[in-house]
Design an enzyme around this catalytic site. Structure first.
Site, PDB file in Angstrom:
ATOM      1  N   TRP B 161       9.881 -16.225   3.077  1.00 50.10           N
ATOM      2  CA  TRP B 161       9.304 -16.470   1.742  1.00 50.10           C
ATOM      3  C   TRP B 161       8.208 -15.473   1.444  1.00 50.10           C
ATOM      4  CZ3 TRP B 161      12.950 -18.985  -0.244  1.00 50.10           C
ATOM      5  CH2 TRP B 161      13.608 -19.997   0.447  1.00 50.10           C
ATOM      6  N   ASP B 162       7.411 -15.153   2.475  1.00 47.72           N
ATOM      7  CA  ASP B 162       6.376 -14.131   2.279  1.00 47.72           C
ATOM      8  C   ASP B 162       6.991 -12.785   1.932  1.00 47.72           C
ATOM      9  OD1 ASP B 162       4.005 -15.529   2.622  1.00 47.72           O
ATOM     10  OD2 ASP B 162       3.902 -15.158   4.768  1.00 47.72           O
ATOM     11  N   ILE B 163       8.074 -12.454   2.608  1.00 45.60           N
ATOM     12  CA  ILE B 163       8.691 -11.150   2.360  1.00 45.60           C
ATOM     13  C   ILE B 163       9.264 -11.103   0.949  1.00 45.60           C
ATOM     14  CG2 ILE B 163      10.653  -9.707   3.060  1.00 45.60           C
ATOM     15  CD1 ILE B 163       9.845 -10.649   5.976  1.00 45.60           C
TER      16      ILE B 163
END
Lengths: 405, 405
Positions: B161-163
């Site tokens: 999700w961060d990426i």
């Protein structure tokens, strides 16, 4: 949806996730994105999940806000129409986004001959052109062997490499179009799904870990690597993820649970400094022993009440059904969503772009097209074909409208 | 690295993965990205993996090709310098990328007062400003409960999700900068990590699956949902992922293994049409019974030889060590990589941007800066401060150079 890119036209010849997501991201910012598929649909047209009538929720989800043209790409005349759509004039046009092997006349050199400033974004599996998909790239990445408790590989279910690749393509498209608008120069931009994986593994430090430290990150279940975080069961059979990444979160966890004094005993007991992330990681089983007992004595609601407003970083695990039915973030209370009538499927919650642009207000999300819904409109508007000519193309089986007619 | 964006300057006030990845993506396309950190480093400065001297391979991995300025952000004068760096003149400047709560003077309204066309990209946890990180967002997403064999949740290890959020930020930045270059108008662009998750779950069809079908995708181990794909053990204790998504891949699997006739018996046996993906999914255990026996009788090398050139879609599972030591894609044979001297850590394989731009040749990847490496240069070049004034700021503890000096 917004109108930030409403002067751009992108032709997409794609399947599956990455390239369709890249194109949809452009469409959700207002670009005209014409997805060209073979008559009858491409390789992803029936991908699961599907509705009971067989219509693909997956295809609908990844092609929202696009236009659809169905062309006989196995015929020279169909490919020529596709090429003409890419090469049509206009300062914001002349852009092809694709993850499929180039059809004759649709490689970069041919497109450049037809339009000198053409931009082509091409996603490959491996850089050498050999096949690779999210499943094979993921197997090679190292992540499945450190997911879960170790031993057997565990595949991710979220197709994360495809999603990253699709968003890299969106970024690359805007960078290439920016270059063209300043210099007049088009270009081909290529990305390999395997390279997206390799760059990411290295960006996160795992390549350096092997080369510099001679160490490979082990499987540690749901623990957070290098700090404190773990999942815990509640008294009512739910599970929660509890994390203390920052000093503030670590203090909050001790205060909200009333465990601060007991937690403080762990430092001397384990001989570590709990004020450091490395210390909390080293002592994680001891910390977890206390937190587990605390969670096990409380229902999810009691955990929620105890943590509310305390600064503890935590979240509940929920399945897709609870996410959709119980989580207020997954509802029309969230401006991200609206209930949209998806032709051929029905009405359901549909997201727009997960970015809010202050200068371009959020418009309602748009559904995906029916396959071939815009074939005639695109041929008339973009190529200027007369209706008699469009009729001839239908009769010759070179193009098709919605539902293959 | 390339030079596509070398007229842009972006100030980044960030920590962890998403915003640093967004900024690094710009830096790897040539933008000047100045990451501002507190003196001594931000919340992510010691994140694992780390080298034996404690230097973070993770921090180095996510801040490549940036400049680093260390400012006392807890002091008014330090914040004023940060604000001046964002608001400095120049057509490609005036851009802030951040995932941290706005410091006084660094909110959008203040920046807009200082520079009317300022652009701010701001990543939130939840849309309402409450905290959420990859771990909590992932717990809510539904994916951990369908990862692995079901029952207990299994977290992904890749911070997907961060990426995705970082790459959405990169896309949003270029879209906002494009708008400004055409209209002169700046804006604030906000993204919530939770919304990135929600949009993605819905884009893949899982929200519609619940709402339209009343169905939630189950946990199915490493099987491919809705088609054929599974992992298999080889005679030498390795594992391979074997997939048949397309009709061509399905035929190739039967031919390469010599199992075509036996596989064809499964259709009538199970009462399904194996020429459809849904049919192969329905019959996956029967198909897998044959493929498993075939793989179990062969070493990985023999599997590789049998599949070479056949069009079978497959991949081997490997851990981080094998990826780094054995996979030729993870080496300098791949133009993505070069061995780079990372100050404070050493020489190791370092990736550039996973996109190749025909109009802007790939340059060698650049290392991350030392913390504060460019403090003095940035103050002099961007703000025009004289060396006596920079010396005063050091003496007053408002700024610091490399290693906190």
């Amino acid at each position: 949806m917004n109108r930030l890119l409403d002067d751009l036209r992108i032709v997409e010849i794609s399947a599956f996730i990455a390239a369709p997501l890249g194109g949809m991201t452009m469409a959700q910012m207002g670009a005209e994105v014409i997805r060209i598929d073979p008559i009858g649909g491409g390789l992803d047209f029936a991908r699961w999940p599907v509705a009971k009538n067989g219509a693909s929720l997956y295809w609908a989800g990844l092609n929202k806000a696009k236009r659809s043209a169905a062309l006989a790409l196995d015929k020279p005349e169909g490919r020529e129409l596709a090429r003409a759509l890419v090469a049509a004039p206009g300062p914001g046009a002349g852009i092809l986004l694709t993850n499929l092997p180039p059809l004759r006349g649709l490689d970069f050199a041919s497109l450049k001959a037809a339009r000198a400033d053409a931009i082509v974004l091409r996603l490959l599996g491996n850089r050498d052109g050999s096949a690779a998909v999210d499943y094979t790239v993921n197997a090679a990445s190292g992540f499945p062997l450190v997911t879960g408790s170790g031993g057997a590989p565990v595949n991710h279910v979220l197709p994360a490499w495809d999603i990253a690749a699709g968003l890299y393509l969106a970024t690359g498209l805007l960078a290439a179009e920016r270059h063209r608008s300043r210099t007049g120069e088009g270009q081909e931009v290529t990305a390999a799904l395997a390279d997206v994986m390799l760059a990411t593994v290295a960006n996160l430090g795992y390549v350096g870990d092997v080369q510099v430290n001679g160490h490979a990150r082990p499987a540690i279940g749901n623990d957070l690597y290098g700090s404190f975080g773990r999942d815990f069961a509640t008294a009512d059979g739910r599970r929660v993820m509890v994390i203390a990444l920052t000093p503030r979160q670590w203090r909050a966890l001790g205060e909200a649970t009333g465990l601060a004094e007991r937690l403080a005993m762990i430092g001397p007991m384990m001989g570590v400094d709990l004020d450091t992330e490395a210390g909390r990681y080293e002592a994680r089983d001891a910390i977890a022993a206390l937190v587990a007992r605390w969670c096990a004595g409380r229902t999810l609601d009691e955990v929620r009440q105890a943590f509310a407003g305390t600064g503890v970083l935590w979240g509940q695990f929920q399945d897709f059904r609870r996410l959709v039915e119980d989580d207020p973030r997954c509802s029309e209370a969230n401006p991200l969503f609206a209930t949209v009538d998806q032709p051929g499927i029905g009405r359901y919650l549909t997201p727009g772009m997960p970015l809010d642009f202050g200068a371009s207000p959020r418009l309602p999300p748009r559904p995906a097209p029916l396959l071939g819904e815009h074939t005639d409109a695109v041929l008339a508007e973009v190529l200027g074909l007369a209706s008699a000519e469009i009729g001839r193309l239908h009769d010759a089986g070179v193009v098709a409208g919605p539902n293959g007619r």
